[in-house]
Design a protein around this motif. Structure first.
Motif, mmCIF file in Angstrom:
data_model
loop_
_atom_site.group_PDB
_atom_site.id
_atom_site.type_symbol
_atom_site.label_atom_id
_atom_site.label_comp_id
_atom_site.label_asym_id
_atom_site.label_seq_id
_atom_site.Cartn_x
_atom_site.Cartn_y
_atom_site.Cartn_z
ATOM 1 N N LYS A 13 0.843 -1.194 0.000
ATOM 2 C CA LYS A 13 0.000 0.000 0.000
ATOM 3 C C LYS A 13 0.880 1.246 0.000
ATOM 4 O O LYS A 13 1.870 1.332 0.728
ATOM 5 N N ILE A 14 0.521 2.243 -0.816
ATOM 6 C CA ILE A 14 1.289 3.479 -0.942
ATOM 7 C C ILE A 14 0.368 4.663 -0.664
ATOM 8 O O ILE A 14 -0.752 4.709 -1.171
ATOM 9 N N GLU A 15 0.857 5.609 0.101
ATOM 10 C CA GLU A 15 0.057 6.802 0.384
ATOM 11 C C GLU A 15 0.925 8.057 0.298
ATOM 12 O O GLU A 15 1.968 8.155 0.960
ATOM 13 N N PHE A 16 0.499 9.003 -0.538
ATOM 14 C CA PHE A 16 1.119 10.325 -0.612
ATOM 15 C C PHE A 16 0.271 11.293 0.212
ATOM 16 O O PHE A 16 -0.944 11.398 -0.004
ATOM 17 N N ARG A 17 0.906 12.016 1.154
ATOM 18 C CA ARG A 17 0.196 12.960 2.005
ATOM 19 C C ARG A 17 0.764 14.368 1.825
ATOM 20 O O ARG A 17 1.902 14.643 2.225
ATOM 21 N N ASN A 18 -0.013 15.225 1.173
ATOM 22 C CA ASN A 18 0.389 16.630 0.979
ATOM 23 C C ASN A 18 1.831 16.731 0.488
ATOM 24 O O ASN A 18 2.611 17.574 0.947
ATOM 25 N N PHE A 19 2.186 15.889 -0.459
ATOM 26 C CA PHE A 19 3.582 15.788 -0.880
ATOM 27 C C PHE A 19 3.877 16.745 -2.028
ATOM 28 O O PHE A 19 3.170 16.782 -3.042
ATOM 29 N N SER A 20 4.946 17.517 -1.862
ATOM 30 C CA SER A 20 5.434 18.417 -2.921
ATOM 31 C C SER A 20 6.936 18.209 -3.080
ATOM 32 O O SER A 20 7.626 17.798 -2.144
ATOM 33 N N MET A 21 7.443 18.518 -4.284
ATOM 34 C CA MET A 21 8.862 18.285 -4.550
ATOM 35 C C MET A 21 9.376 19.271 -5.587
ATOM 36 O O MET A 21 8.696 19.564 -6.576
ATOM 37 N N LYS A 22 10.597 19.780 -5.352
ATOM 38 C CA LYS A 22 11.316 20.600 -6.314
ATOM 39 C C LYS A 22 12.652 19.954 -6.600
ATOM 40 O O LYS A 22 13.287 19.396 -5.698
ATOM 41 N N ALA A 65 7.696 8.631 -9.461
ATOM 42 C CA ALA A 65 8.582 7.481 -9.244
ATOM 43 C C ALA A 65 9.847 7.907 -8.512
ATOM 44 O O ALA A 65 10.313 7.216 -7.595
ATOM 45 N N LYS A 66 10.426 9.043 -8.885
ATOM 46 C CA LYS A 66 11.641 9.519 -8.215
ATOM 47 C C LYS A 66 11.369 9.813 -6.747
ATOM 48 O O LYS A 66 12.230 9.572 -5.887
ATOM 49 N N ALA A 67 10.182 10.330 -6.475
ATOM 50 C CA ALA A 67 9.822 10.607 -5.081
ATOM 51 C C ALA A 67 9.713 9.318 -4.284
ATOM 52 O O ALA A 67 10.167 9.247 -3.135
ATOM 53 N N LEU A 68 9.122 8.294 -4.877
ATOM 54 C CA LEU A 68 8.949 7.019 -4.184
ATOM 55 C C LEU A 68 10.297 6.376 -3.869
ATOM 56 O O LEU A 68 10.469 5.740 -2.818
ATOM 57 N N PHE A 69 11.276 6.550 -4.740
ATOM 58 C CA PHE A 69 12.611 5.992 -4.522
ATOM 59 C C PHE A 69 13.541 6.968 -3.797
ATOM 60 O O PHE A 69 14.718 6.675 -3.625
ATOM 61 N N ARG A 70 13.032 8.128 -3.422
ATOM 62 C CA ARG A 70 13.814 9.146 -2.722
ATOM 63 C C ARG A 70 15.071 9.536 -3.496
ATOM 64 O O ARG A 70 16.170 9.599 -2.951
ATOM 65 N N LEU A 71 14.893 9.818 -4.770
ATOM 66 C CA LEU A 71 16.016 10.225 -5.606
ATOM 67 C C LEU A 71 16.256 11.730 -5.559
ATOM 68 O O LEU A 71 17.240 12.216 -6.115
ATOM 69 N N VAL A 72 15.341 12.465 -4.933
ATOM 70 C CA VAL A 72 15.509 13.911 -4.758
ATOM 71 C C VAL A 72 15.470 14.186 -3.259
ATOM 72 O O VAL A 72 14.405 14.369 -2.670
ATOM 73 N N ILE A 112 5.474 10.343 2.272
ATOM 74 C CA ILE A 112 5.054 9.168 1.499
ATOM 75 C C ILE A 112 5.125 7.976 2.440
ATOM 76 O O ILE A 112 6.168 7.725 3.060
ATOM 77 N N LEU A 113 4.035 7.241 2.521
ATOM 78 C CA LEU A 113 3.970 6.068 3.393
ATOM 79 C C LEU A 113 3.846 4.807 2.558
ATOM 80 O O LEU A 113 3.082 4.776 1.580
ATOM 81 N N VAL A 114 4.602 3.785 2.917
ATOM 82 C CA VAL A 114 4.490 2.468 2.302
ATOM 83 C C VAL A 114 4.149 1.476 3.409
ATOM 84 O O VAL A 114 4.909 1.350 4.384
ATOM 85 N N ASP A 115 3.018 0.832 3.269
ATOM 86 C CA ASP A 115 2.502 -0.050 4.328
ATOM 87 C C ASP A 115 2.491 0.655 5.678
ATOM 88 O O ASP A 115 2.852 0.090 6.719
ATOM 89 N N GLY A 116 2.085 1.938 5.653
ATOM 90 C CA GLY A 116 1.945 2.707 6.875
ATOM 91 C C GLY A 116 3.222 3.280 7.432
ATOM 92 O O GLY A 116 3.199 3.987 8.441
#
Length: 646
Positions: free
Chosen positions: A345-354, A390-397, A405-409
């Motif tokens: 399970k994946i959850e984005f919460r008020n996520f922004s990225m530059k 995808a970059k956000a999920l892998f923490r590339l920035v 971002i939550l994965v399995d809570g």
């Protein structure tokens, strides 16, 4: 140039390859003018090879005659030889037999563009004189004007090393603009519309490639997986296993026209047949391009591929030693369980990225829940923010992010990247092949058996690329490994015998200057012929085409079953039939995984559980594809513009 290379790299083990590896007997090129007034390409019964010493042909018995102003489409399945043909014309392959010539300068667009850590303008003009009027014309033709207006310094915005600050579609259009700015006589383009959405693709066809475009009167040779170009081509070159068949035809007159949403799509979606199966029926198999070099006109024609890659590596090294460190690899007092993520399970919460403080947000206040085992399609125009997810999920920035971002809570920012990235699976836009054996490329940590590796290669229909059909079996690999063990024991016995017979002085000499046998990995022993998995993946011209490299990445994915899978334009470089096979395999092998598929080719995502539509870093629509089409919103317009199966 050769002398300067020898002086510069005289103590480097790569010097011999850099000096001697560049093709010598290439297709001759001459300038236009008397007695050759117009650009042309002529090849008669030509055989071409990546390595003139191996004798292995990349192309066989090629005959072509292309005149000024003609449009030639090059088609074929992944690995058929399309890029080899284009690069042969550029002078990057040895011509072992036949005759011919290329008249005129060449502007070349590669599928994986080489981008400098400099401004957009510098990347496009590439050392040439800046002509503001023509530059503006090129920018508009390549649909870059709107993107540039959004950037703080417009065309003087620094786009980052390898284009890290821009999307895959923007990279493709930048590379096309660079080729156009060369104002060459001949344009050789590797699938110029594969990495862009349908709207931008139509713009490029209208304003660059076809009769209404900036290249209307130029000689154009285009490798393509799009049917759009075929009706307007003077010749269609179909490649199969390095052999070409040429179809001469009278091109249709091109008239830009809008499309409407076919009712048949909605009808098919109401049936039990999957949209993917329907939408890819009766499509033409044509595809990707092989890993290649940029041989643009005067500035780049004289720079061998190997030297440019070596230089690129030096630049990367210099940046690496000064690079700002990313997030910690392991946070010892906060590590996930061995089973995490167990559900996906994946959850984005008020996520922004530059990407940089002076750039606009790549992701803007994303709120999204992706349930366990869901198949999610992520679509939108180029630069919309799809790959940024995808970059956000892998923490590339690591910097410039807010929200979570939550994965399995579990908040992924609380874990080290070494506990995050290996637990997720991805096929990226540009697959990486390392210099080493196939086995090292697939299993660098030695986690899998030979049987597991061959099983993955066979499922991905790429085993024959690694080894001929009669030899790709695990028993041969084990026999070869045993042969090395015998080789090592024999060499060690010889050395021990010589040692036992030597006096003290000779033993000292042997210790200082001798080379006692050292037990190494089998792949390091050059005197033993390599078979199958132990062959060098990058040697002898046996490198993968773009589509085959993606299949190789799929093999890596099959070996490491993960709960969360990201496919970032994973099939953009393969033909439509291979695309269909890949996604059927993914559905079968990862039926319990959460799958995020980022795609411009909408056929790829039409059987997803839900579609996410991105625009300017925001989610503008979410829902099942059938419902979104009925709503007539953003997704419906993308479908209307897509021209399925084209």
């Amino acid at each position: 140039m050769r002398r300067s290379i020898q002086q510069t790299f005289s103590n480097n083990q790569d010097a011999e390859f850099l000096i001697n590896g560049y093709p010598v007997n290439v297709l001759p090129r001459v300038k236009t003018g008397h007695p050759e007034p117009a650009p042309s390409v002529i090849i008669s019964e030509g055989d071409f090879a990546w390595d003139n010493k191996s004798g292995k042909l990349a192309l066989q018995d090629i005959s072509l005659e292309i005149s000024s102003g003609e449009l030639v489409a090059v088609v074929g399945r992944s690995g058929a030889g399309k890029s080899s043909l284009l690069l042969s014309i550029c002078g990057e392959l040895d011509m072992l037999k036949g005759s011919g010539k290329v008249v005129g300068s060449i502007g070349y667009l590669e599928q994986s563009p080489w981008i400098m850590n400099d401004t957009l303008r510098a990347n496009i003009i590439f050392g040439r004189e800046y002509d503001s009027v023509y530059f503006e014309k090129v920018i508009n033709a390549c649909a870059l004007a709107e993107d540039i207006q959004q950037w703080p310094d417009h065309d003087l915005t620094v786009i980052g090393d390898r284009g890290i600050n821009i999307s895959g579609g923007q990279k493709a259009r930048l590379a096309l603009a660079k080729a156009l700015y060369s104002q060459a006589d001949i344009y050789i383009l590797e699938d110029p519309v594969s990495a862009v959405d349908a709207h931008v693709r139509r713009h490029i066809l209208d304003h660059v490639i076809l009769d209404s475009g900036i290249l209307a009167n130029k000689l154009r040779i285009i490798a393509t997986n799009s049917k759009h170009i075929l009706p307007y081509a003077n010749q269609i070159v179909t490649l199969d296993d390095g052999k070409a068949s040429v179809t001469q035809k009278v091109p249709e007159k091109y008239c830009p026209a809008a499309t409407s949403l076919p009712n048949i799509i909605a009808d098919k979606m109401s049936t039990k047949q999957s949209a993917l199966d329907y939408l890819t029926d009766d499509t033409l198999s044509m595809a990707d391009s092989e890993d290649s070099s940029d041989t643009d006109s005067e500035n780049e024609d004289d720079v061998p591929l190997e030297i440019r890659r070596f230089s690129d590596g030096i630049i990367m090294f210099r940046k690496f030693i000064n690079i700002k460190p990313e997030a910690p690899y392991i946070i010892h007092d906060n590590r996930p369980s061995a089973e995490w993520p167990a559900s996906g399970k994946i959850e984005f919460r008020n996520f922004s990225m530059k990407y940089r403080e002076d750039l606009p947000k790549a992701l803007d206040n994303i709120n999204l829940i992706i349930n366990c085992g869901e198949r999610i399609g992520i679509v939108g125009r180029t630069g919309a923010g799809k790959s940024s997810l995808a970059k956000a999920l892998f923490r590339l920035v690591p910097d410039g992010t807010t929200g979570s971002i939550l994965v399995d809570g579990q908040d992924i920012s609380k874990f080290g990247v070494g506990d995050l990235r290996p637990r997720l699976g991805i096929i990226p836009q540009e697959s990486t092949m390392f210099s080493g054996s196939y086995k090292i490329n697939l299993d660098p940590l030695k986690e899998f058996s030979i049987e597991d590796i061959w099983s993955a290669l066979l499922k991905c229909n790429i085993a024959s690329k690694v080894s001929p059909p009669r030899t790709h079996n695990s028993s041969l690999e084990k026999q070869t490994q045993a042969r090395y063990e015998r080789y090592y024991q024999e060499e060690k016995a010889k050395y021990d015998k010589q040692w036992s017979k030597s006096g003290r002085f000779m033993k000292l000499f042997m210790l200082v200057f001798g080379k006692p046998p050292k037990k190494r990995e089998y792949n390091d022993v050059k005197s033993i012929p390599k078979h199958g998995l132990h062959q060098n993946a990058m040697s002898g011209g046996s490198g993968f085409s773009g589509g085959q490299a993606q299949l190789f990445s799929l093999c890596r994915l099959l070996l490491r079953k993960r709960r969360i899978i990201v496919l970032d334009e994973a099939t953009a470089e393969v033909d439509l039939e291979t695309d269909k096979e890949i996604h059927r395999l993914i559905r079968d092998e990862f039926s319990n995984s959460t799958i995020l598929t980022i795609a411009h080719r909408l056929e790829t995502v039409m059987d997803s559980d839900r579609i996410i539509v991105m625009d300017k870093g925001q989610i503008v629509e979410v829902g099942p594809p059938q419902e979104l089409i009925k709503q007539g919103g953003h997704f419906s317009k993308l479908v209307e513009a897509n021209d399925f199966g084209q």
